[in-house]
Write a protein that holds these residues in place. Structure first.
Motif, PDB file in Angstrom:
ATOM      1  N   ASN B 103      27.692  47.876  39.479  1.00 27.43           N
ATOM      2  CA  ASN B 103      28.361  46.700  40.038  1.00 27.43           C
ATOM      3  C   ASN B 103      28.080  45.421  39.259  1.00 27.43           C
ATOM      4  OD1 ASN B 103      29.873  47.401  42.575  1.00 27.43           O
ATOM      5  ND2 ASN B 103      27.930  48.394  43.052  1.00 27.43           N
ATOM      6  N   GLU B 107      30.775  43.086  37.068  1.00 21.74           N
ATOM      7  CA  GLU B 107      30.977  41.670  37.404  1.00 21.74           C
ATOM      8  C   GLU B 107      30.760  40.801  36.160  1.00 21.74           C
ATOM      9  OE1 GLU B 107      28.709  40.508  40.813  1.00 21.74           O
ATOM     10  OE2 GLU B 107      29.375  38.403  40.670  1.00 21.74           O
ATOM     11  N   LYS B 111      33.440  38.348  34.134  1.00 22.69           N
ATOM     12  CA  LYS B 111      33.161  36.925  33.889  1.00 22.69           C
ATOM     13  C   LYS B 111      33.290  36.576  32.406  1.00 22.69           C
ATOM     14  CE  LYS B 111      30.105  35.883  37.800  1.00 22.69           C
ATOM     15  NZ  LYS B 111      28.684  35.784  38.212  1.00 22.69           N
ATOM     16  N   SER B 337      41.197  48.082  38.401  1.00 23.87           N
ATOM     17  CA  SER B 337      40.945  46.778  37.776  1.00 23.87           C
ATOM     18  C   SER B 337      39.522  46.312  38.069  1.00 23.87           C
ATOM     19  CB  SER B 337      41.973  45.748  38.262  1.00 23.87           C
ATOM     20  OG  SER B 337      41.527  45.158  39.460  1.00 23.87           O
ATOM     21  N   GLN B 339      38.585  43.431  38.649  1.00 22.08           N
ATOM     22  CA  GLN B 339      38.633  42.509  39.789  1.00 22.08           C
ATOM     23  C   GLN B 339      38.458  43.256  41.108  1.00 22.08           C
ATOM     24  OE1 GLN B 339      38.166  39.510  40.126  1.00 22.08           O
ATOM     25  NE2 GLN B 339      38.328  39.019  37.961  1.00 22.08           N
ATOM     26  N   THR B 340      39.146  44.382  41.239  1.00 21.95           N
ATOM     27  CA  THR B 340      39.065  45.177  42.460  1.00 21.95           C
ATOM     28  C   THR B 340      37.638  45.681  42.668  1.00 21.95           C
ATOM     29  OG1 THR B 340      41.329  45.881  42.136  1.00 21.95           O
ATOM     30  CG2 THR B 340      40.012  47.211  43.649  1.00 21.95           C
ATOM     31  N   VAL B 342      34.893  44.419  41.572  1.00 24.09           N
ATOM     32  CA  VAL B 342      34.015  43.292  41.912  1.00 24.09           C
ATOM     33  C   VAL B 342      34.250  42.849  43.353  1.00 24.09           C
ATOM     34  CG1 VAL B 342      33.475  40.885  41.393  1.00 24.09           C
ATOM     35  CG2 VAL B 342      33.807  42.527  39.526  1.00 24.09           C
ATOM     36  N   GLN B 343      35.527  42.711  43.709  1.00 29.40           N
ATOM     37  CA  GLN B 343      35.839  42.223  45.063  1.00 29.40           C
ATOM     38  C   GLN B 343      35.351  43.179  46.150  1.00 29.40           C
ATOM     39  OE1 GLN B 343      40.044  41.432  44.897  1.00 29.40           O
ATOM     40  NE2 GLN B 343      39.706  39.619  43.625  1.00 29.40           N
ATOM     41  N   LYS B 344      35.469  44.459  45.914  1.00 30.96           N
ATOM     42  CA  LYS B 344      35.061  45.425  46.944  1.00 30.96           C
ATOM     43  C   LYS B 344      33.552  45.478  47.111  1.00 30.96           C
ATOM     44  CE  LYS B 344      39.040  48.493  47.228  1.00 30.96           C
ATOM     45  NZ  LYS B 344      39.543  49.882  47.139  1.00 30.96           N
ATOM     46  N   GLY B 345      32.815  45.123  46.084  1.00 33.08           N
ATOM     47  CA  GLY B 345      31.352  45.055  46.176  1.00 33.08           C
ATOM     48  C   GLY B 345      30.711  46.418  46.356  1.00 33.08           C
ATOM     49  N   ARG B 347      29.601  49.749  47.649  1.00 31.00           N
ATOM     50  CA  ARG B 347      30.236  50.678  48.580  1.00 31.00           C
ATOM     51  C   ARG B 347      29.186  51.450  49.369  1.00 31.00           C
ATOM     52  NH1 ARG B 347      33.468  56.063  46.861  1.00 31.00           N
ATOM     53  NH2 ARG B 347      31.511  56.301  45.740  1.00 31.00           N
TER      54      ARG B 347
END
Lengths: 395, 395
Positions: B103, B107, B111, B337, B339-340, B342-345, B347
């Motif tokens: 993760n 991220e 960035k 992606s 982004q996905t 990263v956003q989901k964090g 699991r």
């Protein structure tokens, strides 16, 4: 007709059931067999299982299963319990008593034999060796040790590669092995070390009290050269000025496993490094995936040889291993008296090995039983040599 | 001509070098390759190694070696260091950036890409998944997890057999696995449990706060039935009323590994039993002997697929695994992606698995990659049933 009873005592090993299976398989002669459950506790408390064909099949099915199929454990015998054990033998007309175990087991076996003698109860006794610590005297080595040594050697090398990749987060790991009074197992940690960068970078033995300044110096040197230091210590290590560190005490027996934390704290207080300690723990004696083929084979053979000797009249002895003369590795089986084993006590790692780990590794290699894959030198060496790096800034 | 740079970041796994080797082997097209040493630290500090034939051979030779061949580690990036990373890329004209990691790695990669975009520096990015915790979102599972799960399942079963043999000495063992925020790895401890007597007898997950009374009750029941209780807990478990237990803190990141000791103390204070705790430790991510063949194969494939996709123009994505439809186990590779991810964090283990460990085991079994030998039922069962015992006294 002989009535044989067999039990397992002490901490299990990954091959103590192999010895049991080897013994049981070899009993093709006319005899009856009883299994003693939970070690000497079973003998004191009549916790016995008479062997029929089904039970014998079940016991043999445990040949490659870790733990002790009959139950083992620690059960120090009082004078009264020794007397009770002989009463149990008499009650069930057991004339032959066999135990698979280590130093404490052999001592208890000798005491029960002496008690039987005092009461004029004819008893044949036989000890089959088992220990991961390898501290039984009178034998070149004991079943259980080769597999434990293989486990320790494997995981030390692997953990060393893990640590080399983590030097920007942590620099020191203290790994603690079993070995209450003897450093055989801790010393095995270096068996697969092929490159200077690989762990271990220092090994602490119970036979050699630990000087903190010497340790700090070893750690500093290793960090300077490789960015990290992997330290292996036996649970029985003590500080030069200090007692052994114990975590707990059960029935008067200290549970060790604490020296690595003590070292962790001391290093933290004295050096500006990130340090973590960990115990290799029960895996050392129970990891079926790490069983050495040689160890397994010898464990089975010791059981078979013991069964054969019983019918030849051997008594008051332990089946010991002796390296055979000649090139290559082979062992002979020979009887050593229980009295000798008891009198010699816990066998430590001799100076000729602790002072020369290469000589020790040569001695140890056949017990681990297979040539293991060689790891390539770590890539970091390229950087340390500096001849290909394209960056500019020193780390 | 593409100039690709690849690095490894985070804690190593036993197969993270397999992914690297798979990637490097698949780069048969016209490109130049640079290795980033020590993860993002290397990108910030120009710790780079240009890949010639010798170096590539050395990297590939690490395919089955644990640790991270390039060095990895933890190196949280400040805004300044993200800017510095892009400067490094520009300085060495690297137009394609690939990182193998979890993760935090994904991220950081997102960035750096955003920073490159801001400065109009054209950069293609690709993430290759790696985690023993299995907490990466957007993929069915990640390389590294299957081998760690195999290790945990193996040693739990073996330790359980060891403990069953020791009930007259100790009754409770608390075994702690990795898994900071997700219980995937701890839950794997039960995969090889075939008999009620076998461990684990209770599993503690970070997703389910632990109630002490419930735990005591589980331990009592297990001791009543089998004489012992083997408890497995994830390092991220917290008490119902309490915080997570941490051992230490490095660069703001807590080093967990302490909940098992906290449980040990609590059980000691509340129950009349002998209890010992131990961490499974670094072996979970570094034990080469426990590598799952499926995990190894998928790790290599993910590297290969990633290399192929780069030349097809994929960017800002991670290579994810999806189970293929149809009978049997097979996986498809698909881009998800960054982004996905990263956003989901992080699991977590879903309720459908934590509430139904059989369903979880079915899901997990193919990842471990081989049918393992079945252990026979423990012999103690004979005694518990009482139908063959010849002794008279209750234990």
């Amino acid at each position: 007709m002989k009535h044989i009873a067999i039990g397992q005592a002490g901490g299990p090993t990954a091959v103590v059931n192999a010895t049991l299976a080897g013994f049981v398989r070899a009993l093709n002669q006319n005899c009856s067999l009883t299994f003693i459950m939970n070690g000497y506790e079973g003998l004191v408390n009549d916790y016995l299982l008479h062997a029929d064909d089904d039970i014998i099949s079940e016991v043999i099915a445990h040949e490659k299963v870790p733990g002790a199929a009959l139950g083992a454990g620690r059960y120090p015998l009082s004078e009264e319990q020794i007397a009770q054990s002989v009463k149990t033998l008499r009650k069930f007309q057991i004339d032959t008593l066999v135990f698979i175990g280590g130093n404490g087991t052999m001592e208890a076996l000798a005491k029960i034999k002496a008690e039987a003698d005092r009461h004029g109860y004819p008893l044949q006794t036989l000890g089959l060796p088992k220990t991961v610590d390898n501290d039984l005297a009178g034998t070149d080595h004991s079943p259980g040790f080769g597999s434990a040594a293989k486990y320790v050697a494997h995981v030390t090398r692997d953990m060393g590669r893990d640590l080399l990749a983590m030097t920007n987060f942590e620099q020191v790991r203290i790994v603690e092995t079993m070995g209450r009074n003897a450093g055989w197992l801790a010393a095995a940690a270096g068996l697969l070390k092929e490159h200077a960068e690989d762990g271990p970078h220092f090994i602490g033995l119970p036979e050699k009290p630990l000087n903190p300044d010497f340790l700090f110096n070893q750690i500093s040197e290793s960090i300077k050269c490789y960015g990290a230091a992997l330290i292996v210590v036996s649970e029985g290590v003590r500080w030069e000025k200090g007692k052994r560190v114990k975590r707990d005490q059960v029935n008067g027996r200290p549970i060790l496993g604490g020296i690595s934390q003590s070292i962790e704290q001391t290093v933290k207080q004295n050096m500006d490094v990130v340090v973590r300690s960990e115990l290799l723990g029960m895996n050392q004696r129970s990891c079926a995936a790490a069983v050495s083929p040689t160890d397994f084979h010898e464990a089975v053979q010791i059981g078979k040889v013991g069964a054969k000797w019983l019918f030849e009249g051997a008594s008051d002895v332990m089946v010991a291993l002796q390296r055979a003369d000649g090139p290559g590795y082979a062992v002979d089986f020979l009887p050593v008296s229980l009295q000798t084993v008891v009198q010699k006590g816990e066998r430590q790692l001799p100076d000729r090995f602790s002072d020369d780990l290469n000589a020790y590794n040569e001695w140890l290699r056949p017990l681990v039983g297979e040539r293991l894959p060689v790891y390539p030198p770590p890539l970091q060496r390229r950087h340390n040599n500096g001849h290909i790096r394209i960056g500019s800034q020193q780390k």
